[in-house]
Design a protein around this motif. Sequence first.
Motif, PDB file in Angstrom:
ATOM      1  N   SER A 296      48.605  25.066  49.643  1.00  0.00           N
ATOM      2  CA  SER A 296      48.419  25.431  48.239  1.00  0.00           C
ATOM      3  C   SER A 296      47.348  26.508  48.111  1.00  0.00           C
ATOM      4  N   PHE A 297      47.423  27.244  47.003  1.00  0.00           N
ATOM      5  CA  PHE A 297      46.536  28.375  46.745  1.00  0.00           C
ATOM      6  C   PHE A 297      46.337  28.435  45.238  1.00  0.00           C
ATOM      7  N   THR A 298      45.222  27.884  44.765  1.00  0.00           N
ATOM      8  CA  THR A 298      44.943  27.809  43.335  1.00  0.00           C
ATOM      9  C   THR A 298      43.739  28.679  42.995  1.00  0.00           C
ATOM     10  N   THR A 299      43.884  29.505  41.982  1.00  0.00           N
ATOM     11  CA  THR A 299      42.814  30.397  41.543  1.00  0.00           C
ATOM     12  C   THR A 299      42.294  29.935  40.192  1.00  0.00           C
ATOM     13  N   GLU A 300      40.957  29.987  40.038  1.00  0.00           N
ATOM     14  CA  GLU A 300      40.337  29.617  38.769  1.00  0.00           C
ATOM     15  C   GLU A 300      39.557  30.809  38.219  1.00  0.00           C
TER      16      GLU A 300
ATOM     17  N   THR B 214      37.164  31.778  31.913  1.00  0.00           N
ATOM     18  CA  THR B 214      37.939  30.864  31.061  1.00  0.00           C
ATOM     19  C   THR B 214      38.132  29.476  31.667  1.00  0.00           C
ATOM     20  N   GLY B 215      37.973  29.350  32.982  1.00  0.00           N
ATOM     21  CA  GLY B 215      38.241  28.085  33.652  1.00  0.00           C
ATOM     22  C   GLY B 215      39.719  27.827  33.867  1.00  0.00           C
TER      23      GLY B 215
ATOM     24  N   ASN C  18      38.804  39.197  41.924  1.00  0.00           N
ATOM     25  CA  ASN C  18      40.025  38.890  42.659  1.00  0.00           C
ATOM     26  C   ASN C  18      40.783  40.187  42.959  1.00  0.00           C
ATOM     27  N   PRO C  19      41.198  40.421  44.228  1.00  0.00           N
ATOM     28  CA  PRO C  19      41.894  41.657  44.560  1.00  0.00           C
ATOM     29  C   PRO C  19      43.319  41.738  44.013  1.00  0.00           C
ATOM     30  N   VAL C  20      43.847  40.646  43.502  1.00  0.00           N
ATOM     31  CA  VAL C  20      45.194  40.658  42.916  1.00  0.00           C
ATOM     32  C   VAL C  20      45.122  40.814  41.401  1.00  0.00           C
ATOM     33  N   THR C  21      44.243  40.020  40.758  1.00  0.00           N
ATOM     34  CA  THR C  21      44.171  40.033  39.288  1.00  0.00           C
ATOM     35  C   THR C  21      43.095  40.961  38.741  1.00  0.00           C
ATOM     36  N   GLY C  22      42.071  41.247  39.562  1.00  0.00           N
ATOM     37  CA  GLY C  22      40.961  42.071  39.102  1.00  0.00           C
ATOM     38  C   GLY C  22      39.913  41.291  38.312  1.00  0.00           C
ATOM     39  N   ARG C  23      40.142  40.005  38.074  1.00  0.00           N
ATOM     40  CA  ARG C  23      39.233  39.178  37.280  1.00  0.00           C
ATOM     41  C   ARG C  23      38.291  38.390  38.179  1.00  0.00           C
ATOM     42  N   GLU C  24      37.103  38.085  37.674  1.00  0.00           N
ATOM     43  CA  GLU C  24      36.141  37.258  38.393  1.00  0.00           C
ATOM     44  C   GLU C  24      36.735  35.858  38.536  1.00  0.00           C
ATOM     45  N   SER C  25      36.831  35.384  39.768  1.00  0.00           N
ATOM     46  CA  SER C  25      37.482  34.089  39.986  1.00  0.00           C
ATOM     47  C   SER C  25      37.040  33.482  41.310  1.00  0.00           C
ATOM     48  N   THR C  26      37.447  32.229  41.503  1.00  0.00           N
ATOM     49  CA  THR C  26      37.343  31.551  42.789  1.00  0.00           C
ATOM     50  C   THR C  26      38.751  31.076  43.145  1.00  0.00           C
ATOM     51  N   SER C  27      38.981  30.859  44.402  1.00  0.00           N
ATOM     52  CA  SER C  27      40.275  30.322  44.831  1.00  0.00           C
ATOM     53  C   SER C  27      40.052  29.175  45.784  1.00  0.00           C
TER      54      SER C  27
END
Length: 148
Positions: free
Chosen positions: A20-24, A28-29, A131-140
């Motif tokens: 699995s690969f979940t991004t947060e 926004t959470g 994130n290199p896919v979405t461009g948004r600040e995130s964790t995965s």
Amino acid sequence: MPQERQNCTGPQLGTWKLESFTTEDVATGQKTDLFGAHPSGYLNYGPDGRMYAILIKDERKAPADLVPTDTESVDLYSGLCSYAGTYSIEDDRVSHHIDASWNESWTGTTQVRQFKIDGKYLYIKTLPSRNPVTGRESTSMLVWTKVE
């Protein structure tokens, strides 16, 4: 100049299959399965200190012909993340020192992740970053199982 040979040991050694690969999204959470509900891929840590990772979006469509059209190429590329290099481990962090990548902006960088091994499962969490896919600040959070 020849590189000094590494001799890595530990439970991380070997091949792991992506489960699995979940991004947060940090702001926004909101959680998403960025590569779908059933992504595929592999991660390998070698005793020589080298590693590779390949992540593939589920339900990618094969091109109509051997040579993809421009549109098909974009779709295939957007459903892929891969890189290779060396790795080092300190406490609960693994650093991937990237020599080659699907996204040239990662080549030459070090990507630090938190990691934990629990039996046959490897849990890797990225630190907050763009994130290199979405461009948004995130964790995965990526969950892998050991290939026996």
